[in-house]
Enzyme design. Sequence first.
Site: not given
Length: 254
Positions: A5, A105, A110
Amino acid sequence: MFQNHMMQILALTAMEPPSRFEADRVRDEKAKLFRALRPFPVENLADAIVLGQYGPGTNGGRGVPGYRDEPGVSPDSLVPTYAMMKVHVDNWRWQGVPFYLCSGKRLAKKLTEVVIQFKEVPHSMFRRTLGEQITANRVSLGIYPDERITLTFQTKNPGTRVRLRSVTMEFHYHQAYEGPALEAYDKVLLDVMLGDQTLFWRQDGVELCWSFLTPILEGCETCGNRAEMLLPYKAGSWGPDAVKNLLKLSPTNG
């Protein structure tokens, strides 16, 4: 995340426009961008990368454990859960401009976005009125969860005094649109059925990205101070504080 990504987002941000919007022309330009990546300074990792591992914190208002307290994770694990890398593209357009790739993480949110910080003007006609420094403009390209474009710039405060304030203009992709909205994988499956390979990897692109990233992975795994390089951060935060130092090591972003 980085090999797939992040490298794709970097290519879409920095590649030259193709001569035609066709799958192979687009992927040719991506490959040219990957070939122009400056080899990573693995001999001085601390100058170009920040690694982190989340500790106990909060997520959605509730307490969550640290990574080493997760089920199946070793209590002395040195696996990073966060990384920010500073990379350079050695071509005429981007020479001297740092690109920061960041993924982690258990962060505060997000979020996927591209932020472009403009350079300060070389000469300000308002220097005597507004001072030596005027905050440069910034464009944010939201990808997830909101597809949007935001432009932040400086404008004069209303009133008699000459003072600046930051203001924002926003465009939302789905604004005033009432038709069906495709999710990311809906678009992928539709492209597969149509035979459109524009958004898919090509073999040379995959190999070029791995040739850039493999020395970084090997350097991080074999360095003598691996434990010291792995910086703690609280779950629910935006990562280690040391990322601020990495940003300060560069000249004005462009």
